[in-house]
Motif scaffolding. Structure first.
Motif, mmCIF file in Angstrom:
data_model
loop_
_atom_site.group_PDB
_atom_site.id
_atom_site.type_symbol
_atom_site.label_atom_id
_atom_site.label_comp_id
_atom_site.label_asym_id
_atom_site.label_seq_id
_atom_site.Cartn_x
_atom_site.Cartn_y
_atom_site.Cartn_z
ATOM 1 N N GLU A 163 11.424 12.627 -14.974
ATOM 2 C CA GLU A 163 11.041 12.156 -16.313
ATOM 3 C C GLU A 163 10.901 10.640 -16.385
ATOM 4 O OE1 GLU A 163 15.352 11.414 -16.067
ATOM 5 O OE2 GLU A 163 14.023 13.008 -15.352
ATOM 6 N N VAL A 164 11.276 9.903 -15.356
ATOM 7 C CA VAL A 164 11.220 8.441 -15.384
ATOM 8 C C VAL A 164 9.805 7.985 -15.034
ATOM 9 C CG1 VAL A 164 12.086 6.310 -14.345
ATOM 10 C CG2 VAL A 164 13.653 8.206 -14.789
ATOM 11 N N PRO A 165 9.122 7.285 -15.950
ATOM 12 C CA PRO A 165 7.752 6.841 -15.674
ATOM 13 C C PRO A 165 7.707 5.601 -14.800
ATOM 14 C CG PRO A 165 8.386 6.180 -17.879
ATOM 15 C CD PRO A 165 9.546 6.972 -17.324
ATOM 16 N N ILE A 166 6.537 5.393 -14.190
ATOM 17 C CA ILE A 166 6.279 4.220 -13.366
ATOM 18 C C ILE A 166 5.251 3.339 -14.065
ATOM 19 C CG2 ILE A 166 5.321 3.374 -11.186
ATOM 20 C CD1 ILE A 166 6.326 5.961 -9.881
ATOM 21 N N MET A 167 5.625 2.089 -14.299
ATOM 22 C CA MET A 167 4.680 1.085 -14.781
ATOM 23 C C MET A 167 4.346 0.185 -13.596
ATOM 24 S SD MET A 167 4.867 -1.547 -18.035
ATOM 25 C CE MET A 167 6.410 -2.331 -17.538
ATOM 26 N N ALA A 168 3.173 0.410 -13.020
ATOM 27 C CA ALA A 168 2.819 -0.226 -11.752
ATOM 28 C C ALA A 168 2.186 -1.594 -11.968
ATOM 29 C CB ALA A 168 1.851 0.668 -10.983
ATOM 30 N N TYR A 169 2.690 -2.592 -11.240
ATOM 31 C CA TYR A 169 1.993 -3.869 -11.156
ATOM 32 C C TYR A 169 0.770 -3.634 -10.258
ATOM 33 C CZ TYR A 169 6.247 -6.520 -12.637
ATOM 34 O OH TYR A 169 7.343 -7.045 -13.292
ATOM 35 N N SER A 170 -0.262 -3.040 -10.807
ATOM 36 C CA SER A 170 -1.387 -2.579 -9.984
ATOM 37 C C SER A 170 -2.312 -3.708 -9.571
ATOM 38 C CB SER A 170 -2.183 -1.522 -10.758
ATOM 39 O OG SER A 170 -1.361 -0.432 -11.103
ATOM 40 N N ALA A 171 -2.574 -4.645 -10.493
ATOM 41 C CA ALA A 171 -3.437 -5.790 -10.196
ATOM 42 C C ALA A 171 -2.602 -7.054 -10.358
ATOM 43 C CB ALA A 171 -4.655 -5.806 -11.110
ATOM 44 N N LYS A 172 -1.768 -7.311 -9.344
ATOM 45 C CA LYS A 172 -0.920 -8.501 -9.338
ATOM 46 C C LYS A 172 -1.568 -9.524 -8.412
ATOM 47 C CE LYS A 172 3.782 -10.160 -8.447
ATOM 48 N NZ LYS A 172 5.145 -9.767 -8.019
ATOM 49 N N PHE A 173 -2.070 -10.590 -9.014
ATOM 50 C CA PHE A 173 -2.831 -11.575 -8.270
ATOM 51 C C PHE A 173 -1.919 -12.627 -7.642
ATOM 52 C CE2 PHE A 173 -5.811 -9.636 -11.157
ATOM 53 C CZ PHE A 173 -6.981 -9.564 -10.423
ATOM 54 N N CYS A 174 -2.354 -13.158 -6.515
ATOM 55 C CA CYS A 174 -1.624 -14.221 -5.832
ATOM 56 C C CYS A 174 -1.900 -15.516 -6.585
ATOM 57 C CB CYS A 174 -2.070 -14.310 -4.379
ATOM 58 S SG CYS A 174 -1.022 -15.352 -3.366
ATOM 59 N N SER A 175 -1.085 -15.777 -7.587
ATOM 60 C CA SER A 175 -1.387 -16.760 -8.613
ATOM 61 C C SER A 175 -0.516 -18.007 -8.506
ATOM 62 C CB SER A 175 -1.190 -16.108 -9.989
ATOM 63 O OG SER A 175 -1.283 -17.044 -11.033
ATOM 64 N N GLY A 176 -1.058 -19.109 -9.002
ATOM 65 C CA GLY A 176 -0.286 -20.329 -9.115
ATOM 66 C C GLY A 176 0.563 -20.395 -10.360
ATOM 67 N N ASP A 216 0.844 -1.193 0.000
ATOM 68 C CA ASP A 216 0.000 0.000 0.000
ATOM 69 C C ASP A 216 0.881 1.245 0.000
ATOM 70 O OD1 ASP A 216 -2.327 -1.492 0.088
ATOM 71 O OD2 ASP A 216 -2.464 -1.431 2.276
ATOM 72 N N GLY A 217 0.570 2.187 -0.883
ATOM 73 C CA GLY A 217 1.307 3.449 -0.929
ATOM 74 C C GLY A 217 2.611 3.393 -1.692
ATOM 75 N N GLN A 218 2.911 2.271 -2.369
ATOM 76 C CA GLN A 218 4.226 2.158 -3.010
ATOM 77 C C GLN A 218 4.396 3.141 -4.167
ATOM 78 O OE1 GLN A 218 4.584 -1.943 -4.311
ATOM 79 N NE2 GLN A 218 3.348 -1.622 -6.140
ATOM 80 N N ILE A 219 3.353 3.396 -4.929
ATOM 81 C CA ILE A 219 3.501 4.290 -6.082
ATOM 82 C C ILE A 219 3.766 5.718 -5.623
ATOM 83 C CG2 ILE A 219 2.424 5.142 -8.190
ATOM 84 C CD1 ILE A 219 3.170 2.112 -8.110
ATOM 85 N N MET A 220 3.025 6.194 -4.630
ATOM 86 C CA MET A 220 3.245 7.541 -4.108
ATOM 87 C C MET A 220 4.674 7.696 -3.600
ATOM 88 S SD MET A 220 1.280 9.462 -0.964
ATOM 89 C CE MET A 220 1.913 8.274 0.232
ATOM 90 N N ASN A 221 5.152 6.715 -2.849
ATOM 91 C CA ASN A 221 6.500 6.805 -2.291
ATOM 92 C C ASN A 221 7.571 6.733 -3.378
ATOM 93 O OD1 ASN A 221 6.957 6.605 0.905
ATOM 94 N ND2 ASN A 221 4.947 5.790 0.363
ATOM 95 N N ILE A 222 7.390 5.872 -4.342
ATOM 96 C CA ILE A 222 8.383 5.760 -5.411
ATOM 97 C C ILE A 222 8.385 7.007 -6.281
ATOM 98 C CG2 ILE A 222 8.906 4.479 -7.537
ATOM 99 C CD1 ILE A 222 7.940 1.954 -5.978
ATOM 100 N N ARG A 223 7.197 7.559 -6.551
ATOM 101 C CA ARG A 223 7.130 8.798 -7.339
ATOM 102 C C ARG A 223 7.865 9.927 -6.619
ATOM 103 N NH1 ARG A 223 7.095 9.102 -12.149
ATOM 104 N NH2 ARG A 223 9.011 10.188 -11.584
ATOM 105 N N ILE A 264 -3.195 4.993 -10.034
ATOM 106 C CA ILE A 264 -3.269 6.156 -10.933
ATOM 107 C C ILE A 264 -3.274 7.439 -10.121
ATOM 108 C CG2 ILE A 264 -4.712 7.347 -12.633
ATOM 109 C CD1 ILE A 264 -5.691 4.513 -13.494
ATOM 110 N N GLU A 265 -4.066 7.475 -9.048
ATOM 111 C CA GLU A 265 -4.119 8.661 -8.182
ATOM 112 C C GLU A 265 -2.756 8.958 -7.566
ATOM 113 O OE1 GLU A 265 -7.111 7.607 -5.408
ATOM 114 O OE2 GLU A 265 -8.775 7.828 -6.830
ATOM 115 N N GLU A 266 -1.984 7.902 -7.275
ATOM 116 C CA GLU A 266 -0.684 8.087 -6.628
ATOM 117 C C GLU A 266 0.424 8.449 -7.614
ATOM 118 O OE1 GLU A 266 0.426 4.871 -4.054
ATOM 119 O OE2 GLU A 266 -1.491 4.852 -3.007
ATOM 120 N N GLY A 267 0.149 8.356 -8.920
ATOM 121 C CA GLY A 267 1.154 8.796 -9.882
ATOM 122 C C GLY A 267 1.631 7.772 -10.883
#
Length: 322
Positions: A184-197, A167-174, A236-239
């Motif tokens: 100028e460095v963009p963030i490509m966020a793993y926003s919906a990373k599921f706990c997958s097999g 929680d809050g990782q995008i805001m802190n990294i931005r 998206i809200e966090e950047g």
């Protein structure tokens, strides 16, 4: 209506079918994951990921030049350090494995270099953050993520891809990127990373299987589509500049909903298990590898993905050139 409207007329020959194709793959859609292992002297292959090499750092320049010449335009870097510890200190070392690979790659090619930001490959416990008595400590982990982001950007990464689902990782990294002169460095966020097999073969390569317990407290419940939309909106809200759904094919509905509701580029990661299933079935003669590979990626793009992160990238390029 039938018999006046005969749909098969539009499929009657190859030229018509090609002309009416609605979804097409393009080389610019593709991003290839690359693995570098600090302890290797030669290229290594992992049984569960046939055809996917793990490279020594000494090969970084040579590999990047070959890939770029072949038509690969973008790569995602993952690193396996020589030593792991509880703090994941190799992830933010100035001369860490990914930082060193970035410098070597940029010296020989114009590849776009995205750097995965996580700690599971670097910690001796295999978790994506700092482990405390009750599990992974979210806020202590964010402090480390800030350091990792700054280190990767200082090394020359063109894009930072945080995958830890804190929680809050995008805001802190931005904030960390902006404060260190990397606005100028963009963030490509793993926003919906599921706990997958579907992550098993990746963990074989990176030696990153979690110890003691799983990652259910930070990666998403595979049953929760509405929660995925909330996670993406929050990033998206966090950047976040680009959002990601991972894995891809089991979550085409999530990709489609994000495409319909969110005005932002969407990446989808066709993960190691998705790749390995197709490879294994093809090796047994159960599937046509070429057709299944292309069909799987077209389905992900048709759902709405703008960026396709896939281990098939080189093979897809060969098909597109045909």
């Amino acid at each position: 209506m039938f018999p006046t409207d005969r749909m098969r007329r539009r499929r009657s020959n190859e030229m018509i079918r090609n002309m009416l194709t609605e979804t097409r793959l393009h080389p610019n859609d593709l991003m290839l994951p690359l693995f570098f292992d600090e302890s290797l002297d030669s290229i290594k292959y992992t049984d569960s990921m046939p055809g996917v090499p793990t490279y020594p750092l000494s090969k970084a320049a040579e590999v990047s030049e070959r890939l770029y010449s072949a038509g690969i335009n973008a790569v995602m870097l993952f690193g396996i350090p020589r030593r792991k510890d509880a703090e994941g200190s190799g992830a933010f070392a100035k001369n860490g494995v990914v930082q060193s690979a970035i410098r070597k790659i940029e010296s020989t090619s114009d590849l776009l270099v995205a750097a995965d930001l996580c700690m599971c490959e670097y910690t001796d416990h295999g978790h994506c953050g700092i482990v405390c008595e009750h599990g992974v400590d979210n806020d202590l982990t964010l402090i480390k993520y800030r350091k990792i982001a700054e280190s990767l950007a200082d090394a020359g990464a063109h894009m930072i891809a945080p995958s830890g689902m804190m929680d809050g990782q995008i805001m802190n990294i931005r904030e960390a990127l902006d404060d260190s002169g990397h606005k100028e460095v963009p963030i490509m966020a793993y926003s919906a990373k599921f706990c997958s097999g579907f992550y098993g073969p990746f963990r074989d390569i990176a030696h990153s299987a979690p110890s003691a317990y799983g990652r259910e407290t930070y990666q998403m419940n595979p049953a929760n589509g509405r929660e995925a939309m909330t996670e993406m909106r929050r990033d998206i809200e966090e950047g976040a500049d680009i959002i990601m759904v991972k894995p891809a094919m089991p979550y085409l509905d999530v990709i489609k909903q994000a495409k319909n509701e969110l005005c932002i580029p969407i990446a989808a990661y066709q993960v190691s298990g998705e790749y390995a299933m197709i490879k294994a079935a093809a090796a047994n003669g159960w599937l046509d590898e070429r057709r299944t590979m292309m069909e799987s990626l077209i389905s992900i793009k048709r759902a709405g993905a703008d960026i396709l992160i896939t281990y098939f990238a080189e093979e897809v390029l060969k098909e597109l050139k045909k």
